[in-house]
Design a protein around this motif. Structure first.
Motif, PDB file in Angstrom:
ATOM      1  N   ALA A 156      38.828  37.615  29.521  1.00  0.00           N
ATOM      2  CA  ALA A 156      39.136  38.709  30.553  1.00  0.00           C
ATOM      3  C   ALA A 156      37.925  39.454  30.864  1.00  0.00           C
ATOM      4  O   ALA A 156      36.868  39.258  30.278  1.00  0.00           O
ATOM      5  CB  ALA A 156      40.105  39.618  29.748  1.00  0.00           C
ATOM      6  N   ASP A 193      35.833  43.301  31.745  1.00  0.00           N
ATOM      7  CA  ASP A 193      35.541  44.442  31.237  1.00  0.00           C
ATOM      8  C   ASP A 193      35.165  45.553  32.117  1.00  0.00           C
ATOM      9  O   ASP A 193      34.310  46.595  31.558  1.00  0.00           O
ATOM     10  CB  ASP A 193      34.927  44.498  29.764  1.00  0.00           C
ATOM     11  N   ASP A 203      35.419  47.715  36.222  1.00  0.00           N
ATOM     12  CA  ASP A 203      36.083  48.187  37.329  1.00  0.00           C
ATOM     13  C   ASP A 203      36.145  46.828  38.544  1.00  0.00           C
ATOM     14  O   ASP A 203      35.083  46.645  39.022  1.00  0.00           O
ATOM     15  CB  ASP A 203      35.860  49.399  37.903  1.00  0.00           C
ATOM     16  N   LEU A 204      37.390  46.580  38.933  1.00  0.00           N
ATOM     17  CA  LEU A 204      37.308  45.608  39.936  1.00  0.00           C
ATOM     18  C   LEU A 204      37.334  46.187  41.488  1.00  0.00           C
ATOM     19  O   LEU A 204      37.083  45.394  42.495  1.00  0.00           O
ATOM     20  CB  LEU A 204      38.852  44.825  40.133  1.00  0.00           C
ATOM     21  N   LYS A 205      37.503  47.467  41.707  1.00  0.00           N
ATOM     22  CA  LYS A 205      37.516  48.016  42.692  1.00  0.00           C
ATOM     23  C   LYS A 205      36.652  47.878  43.786  1.00  0.00           C
ATOM     24  O   LYS A 205      36.718  47.707  44.863  1.00  0.00           O
ATOM     25  CB  LYS A 205      38.103  49.526  42.650  1.00  0.00           C
ATOM     26  N   ASP A 230      39.824  50.075  49.121  1.00  0.00           N
ATOM     27  CA  ASP A 230      40.125  48.924  48.191  1.00  0.00           C
ATOM     28  C   ASP A 230      39.166  47.993  47.806  1.00  0.00           C
ATOM     29  O   ASP A 230      39.444  47.081  47.138  1.00  0.00           O
ATOM     30  CB  ASP A 230      41.559  48.370  48.362  1.00  0.00           C
ATOM     31  N   THR A 268      43.192  45.136  44.786  1.00  0.00           N
ATOM     32  CA  THR A 268      42.696  45.373  43.143  1.00  0.00           C
ATOM     33  C   THR A 268      43.618  45.117  42.028  1.00  0.00           C
ATOM     34  O   THR A 268      43.517  44.703  41.108  1.00  0.00           O
ATOM     35  CB  THR A 268      42.101  46.676  43.035  1.00  0.00           C
ATOM     36  N   ASN A 269      44.947  45.637  42.327  1.00  0.00           N
ATOM     37  CA  ASN A 269      45.942  45.816  41.249  1.00  0.00           C
ATOM     38  C   ASN A 269      46.310  44.233  41.091  1.00  0.00           C
ATOM     39  O   ASN A 269      46.594  43.790  39.910  1.00  0.00           O
ATOM     40  CB  ASN A 269      47.271  46.234  41.963  1.00  0.00           C
ATOM     41  N   GLU A 296      43.727  42.634  39.043  1.00  0.00           N
ATOM     42  CA  GLU A 296      43.952  43.314  37.595  1.00  0.00           C
ATOM     43  C   GLU A 296      44.920  42.339  36.827  1.00  0.00           C
ATOM     44  O   GLU A 296      45.094  42.098  35.673  1.00  0.00           O
ATOM     45  CB  GLU A 296      44.090  44.614  37.520  1.00  0.00           C
ATOM     46  N   VAL A 344      43.762  38.885  35.893  1.00  0.00           N
ATOM     47  CA  VAL A 344      43.006  39.101  34.835  1.00  0.00           C
ATOM     48  C   VAL A 344      43.632  39.384  33.500  1.00  0.00           C
ATOM     49  O   VAL A 344      43.599  38.709  32.498  1.00  0.00           O
ATOM     50  CB  VAL A 344      41.924  40.358  34.906  1.00  0.00           C
ATOM     51  N   GLU A 345      44.709  40.346  33.706  1.00  0.00           N
ATOM     52  CA  GLU A 345      45.607  40.674  32.234  1.00  0.00           C
ATOM     53  C   GLU A 345      46.492  39.555  31.934  1.00  0.00           C
ATOM     54  O   GLU A 345      46.708  39.459  30.620  1.00  0.00           O
ATOM     55  CB  GLU A 345      46.354  42.103  32.564  1.00  0.00           C
TER      56      GLU A 345
END
Length: 381
Positions: free
Chosen positions: A11, A13, A15-17, A103, A330-331, A334, A337-338
């Motif tokens: 994963a 660590d 910010d993807l934005k 975004d 971005t969501n 995420e 990734v999660e």
């Protein structure tokens, strides 16, 4: 044909934005701001479920989260109702571009159906011009903040209507005014691309690219028709191509006899889509909401996107309808990734897939790919 499924990566660590993103499947009438809907509805006397922006946003998300594509599509009655004037279309398109840029999107293709915006007397050409005016205003507003974004229109024909040829000609007519591609949308089941074969033939004759909604509410036959009759260069969603993939589970004697994934076998259609690099415009949250992945399980962890990605399909990640699904690109990253432990290399590959599958010219694609690679290299460095 058999391929092993590869384990996912660790994963992230960070910010993807801030990562540069490419959005290929995002509906204009599914991306309005709730506050804008309220203001526009008041101006035209349209009654909404709520006049509180927060509550209205929640209503859209709850209504869309039904597991039914039919009910999901009903939420558009309210957004389309407030998009019937030039002023409204300009505003919605401008805000759409600004929200994409906020975004981290640097290239986007916005799809919408001009035939749904004629109730107040505008012509097809006038509504396309209005949306382009809004896109241009949004690009200019983003540039004023020191950022860059490029956005093209995907002109869409509704499957249940009989205007596909007219809309195809409209798209070609505006190819020098922002239109970059053609699409068909709406109720997929019962309205196969073969119904619009003449329109798709016309587009091919005009060398105008098409992406086709297929493999969402309908299965493999819909995908076949999109490729054969629609000459689709991309598949809108396309997630049900996974139905043409079989996975065999075997007992792992070195792991206390627990079941482990063995080999997968691709059917002829799945192999064709993968081997030809036909892009899948996958929208993870939307697919879960509409029941597109119901055959594979109930939760996002059952979404076949990871299997498709690991097997080498040309997977791109998209939002579909940001208002209804309550998501941003971005969501969605995420979430992947999660759920699947994707790392920076995975996100870069998915983003480059989208850039290369875009309907940009080759020179523009190369510039976009270089920009994205440089941004990721700076992050990694």
């Amino acid at each position: 044909m058999t391929e092993p499924i590869v384990d996912a990566a660790p994963a992230l660590d960070f910010d993807l934005k801030n990562l540069p993103k490419v959005s290929l499947h995002d509906h204009l009438d599914g991306g309005l701001r709730p506050a804008t809907i309220i203001e526009l509805a008041e101006a035209v006397g349209h009654t909404l479920p709520s006049t509180d922006a927060v509550a209205l946003g929640e209503w859209f998300r709850e209504s869309a989260d039904s597991g039914s594509l039919v009910r999901y599509l009903e939420t558009f009655d309210h957004t389309i109702a407030v998009m019937q004037t030039k002023e409204a279309l300009v505003r919605v398109a401008k805000e759409f571009v600004e929200d994409l840029a906020d975004d981290g999107v640097v290239y986007g293709e916005v799809r919408w159906a001009p035939e749904q915006h004629l109730q107040k007397g505008l012509t097809l050409d006038e509504v396309v011009d209005a949306v382009q005016e809004g896109i241009d205003a949004g690009v200019e507003a983003v540039a004023a903040t020191g950022r860059d974004i490029q956005v093209g229109q995907l002109i869409t024909a509704m499957r249940h209507a009989d205007r596909s040829q007219e809309i195809a000609e409209l798209a070609v007519r505006h190819r020098e005014n922002g239109a970059v591609g053609f699409d068909i949308a709406g109720a997929e089941d019962g309205f196969p691309p073969s119904r619009f074969k003449d329109a798709f033939t016309y587009l091919a004759e005009q060398h105008f690219p098409a992406t086709v909604h297929a493999g969402e509410a309908a299965g493999l036959d819909s995908i076949r028709s999109a490729l054969l009759d629609g000459r689709a260069l991309r598949l809108g969603h396309g997630v049900r191509i996974a139905e043409d993939i079989s996975v065999e589970f075997e007992v792992d004697p070195e792991n206390d006899g627990e079941e482990a994934v063995g080999m997968v076998t691709l059917g002829e259609l799945a192999a064709w889509v993968r081997d030809r690099g036909i892009a899948l415009e996958i929208c993870p949250s939307s697919n879960l909401q509409t029941g597109a992945i119901a055959e594979f399980g109930e939760g996002i962890e059952s979404h076949p996107i990871d299997m498709l990605y690991q097997l080498g399909f040309n997977v791109t990640v998209n939002t579909d309808n940001r208002l209804m699904s309550g998501v941003t690109l971005t969501n969605e990253f995420e979430l992947l990734v999660e759920t699947f432990d994707y790392d920076l290399d995975d996100l870069l590959e998915l983003t480059l897939n989208a850039a290369e599958a875009s309907f940009l010219s080759l020179d523009e694609k190369e510039a976009l790919v270089e920009y994205i690679n440089d941004a990721y290299a700076n992050l990694a460095g």
